[in-house]
Write an enzyme that holds these catalytic residues in place. Structure first.
Site, PDB file in Angstrom:
ATOM      1  N   VAL A 170       3.768   0.821   1.601  1.00  0.00           N
ATOM      2  CA  VAL A 170       2.323   0.952   1.406  1.00  0.00           C
ATOM      3  C   VAL A 170       1.830   2.113   2.257  1.00  0.00           C
ATOM      4  O   VAL A 170       2.152   2.195   3.449  1.00  0.00           O
ATOM      5  CB  VAL A 170       1.579  -0.343   1.792  1.00  0.00           C
ATOM      6  N   ASP A 283       3.142 -16.779  -4.073  1.00  0.00           N
ATOM      7  CA  ASP A 283       3.626 -16.114  -2.860  1.00  0.00           C
ATOM      8  C   ASP A 283       2.520 -16.046  -1.802  1.00  0.00           C
ATOM      9  O   ASP A 283       2.305 -15.004  -1.179  1.00  0.00           O
ATOM     10  CB  ASP A 283       4.132 -14.711  -3.184  1.00  0.00           C
TER      11      ASP A 283
END
Length: 462
Positions: A170, A283
């Site tokens: 990221v 998740d």
């Protein structure tokens, strides 16, 4: 005498022909090197080819000489002529080139069987086509598509890295209007592109204060990226684990922890009930909870999400998906019950217990064996009405907040899915009075070792 040549190659094809057949039909120019033509040149003659005798001769102004030629000269072939030897030479040269090409192909076929090559190409093509078909079908999505060069520009060639995960990295980016974004660059795609489709397909359907906003994406052959709103405070995990020395100056107060827990529950409630279709996240964990400048939580990373009709309470799923330590028992073994929205509730409960304890739920570094599994340790204290023994409890209000979060979480991690509350009920319990909460049965299952399950191996069918 005939000249012996050492090199022969097509120089030019007439009529713009580029293929062998067309060159032979339209004519072409050949060059060659012969030998011993100096005597011819010294006498004022020129080496040439006799169309009648098929010999190279020395042509002089008065008569031809039988000297051998050595200079580089030209021979033009025309279908109307009778240059059969030149035709044979051209064909031999062409077939020699084709033979080299066939040899190269055979070499690579030796390294990769034809079945593997066809399978790889077919699989890659079908994956690309399926993703493109999905994107065309969902063209009205309120998100922008970027090229990979755009991604490189907005991230300054990936200069500022914010984090790394199993999916990829990221990076911090900046749009033309000056707004900061977080760009998630996915690794080389596996399987059929399911994670990319899950992320784009599910999150593009959402609009909620507790769900991270997807502003754009990139899909360019194997290059795939997702562009999110930038969250200045990063993920929740860097604020809750007290054993990490780097978190010493980032501890959150109990009031803030409580608001974060409620916000995450509201985000899940929206996914389960607020959308046209029900979205199961699969998740939920601290790493996937992002915090803005005001510590408002936003659920992110929908790579494992599953979209299903709202009226369906149980879905059929092959294989486990999620992160060990947060996966509900029924996701691993169907003997515990059906997989449903209650599976997200379990993950939520395990995460909130880590927020409360300031540690992983399984911690083998503690001194006493009874403290290794935090849910069992804290349940005993609640059951016996003992001091919670948690850090940062400085007031009665803090103790009530901690106790409420613990009781609600213990209900969420019940082994039997039917014993867990819905996420809407969780919100009501958190926002209601602590006096109305009852202690849950003791959760008797501990979680497996904390390792990430490879989502690419999970296949889902409804």
């Amino acid at each position: 005498m005939e000249c012996k040549f050492s090199a022969l190659a097509p120089v030019k094809a007439y009529g713009g022909g580029i293929g062998i057949g067309e060159s032979l039909r339209n004519g072409f120019v050949l060059r060659w090197k012969a030998s011993n033509c100096r005597i011819c040149e010294d006498s004022g003659g020129n080496c040439g080819f006799d169309n009648i005798t098929y010999h190279f001769k020395c042509f002089c102004p008065d008569r031809p000489h039988a000297w051998n030629c050595s200079n580089t000269t030209r021979l033009e072939y025309s279908p109307a002529g009778n240059n059969r030897r030149v035709l044979v030479i051209g064909l031999v040269t062409s077939f020699a080139g084709i033979g080299v090409l066939v040899g190269i192909i055979c070499y690579f076929c030796g390294k990769f069987s034809s079945k593997k090559i066809i399978y790889f190409w077919k699989k890659k093509t079908l994956t690309y086509q399926s993703v493109e078909a999905f994107l065309r079908k969902n063209e009205p999505l309120a998100i922008r598509r970027y090229s990979y060069s755009d991604i490189k520009k907005m991230t300054n060639s990936f200069k500022d890295k914010l984090g790394q995960g199993g999916y990829g990295g990221v990076y911090k980016g900046k749009l033309h209007d000056g707004c900061f974004v977080a760009v998630k660059v996915l690794k080389e795609p596996k399987g059929n592109g399911e994670e990319f489709l899950n992320e784009v397909g599910s999150i593009s359907r959402t609009s909620h204060v507790n769900i991270v906003t997807l502003t754009g994406f990139c899909f360019e052959e194997s290059k795939r990226a997702l562009i999110y709103e930038f969250m200045p405070n990063g993920s929740l995990e860097k604020f809750i684990y007290k054993e990490n020395p780097s978190n010493a100056d980032h501890q959150l107060g109990w009031e803030t922890l409580y608001k974060i827990a409620v916000g995450i529950a509201r985000g899940l409630e929206y996914l389960h009930r607020g959308c046209n279709t029900r979205i199961l996240h699969f998740d939920i964990k601290p790493h996937n909870i992002l915090l803005d400048e005001n510590f408002c939580p936003k659920i992110s990373d929908f790579g494992l999400a599953k979209i299903c009709p709202r009226e369906e309470s149980v879905i059929s799923m092959l294989g486990a998906r999620g992160t060990a330590g947060y996966i509900a028992p029924e996701v691993i073994c169907r003997n515990f019950g059906g997989v449903s929205h209650k599976s997200d509730v379990y993950s939520y409960g395990m995460m909130v217990l880590e927020m409360v304890g300031g540690r992983k739920n399984i911690d083998v570094s503690v001194d006493r064996v009874s403290e290794i599994y935090f849910p069992h340790w804290i349940y005993k204290r609640i059951e016996l009405d003992e001091e919670l023994g948690l850090q940062g409890l400085v007031s009665k209000e803090d103790e009530e907040i901690a106790k409420k979060m613990i009781i609600v979480s213990l209900w969420c991690i019940q082994t039997d899915p039917s014993s867990r509350p819905s996420i809407s009920k969780v919100v009501d319990m958190l926002e209601g009075s602590i006096d109305s909460l009852q202690i849950s049965p003791k959760p008797f299952l501990s979680s497996p070792p904390r390792t990430t399950v490879d989502s690419s191996t999970a296949t889902v069918s409804l």
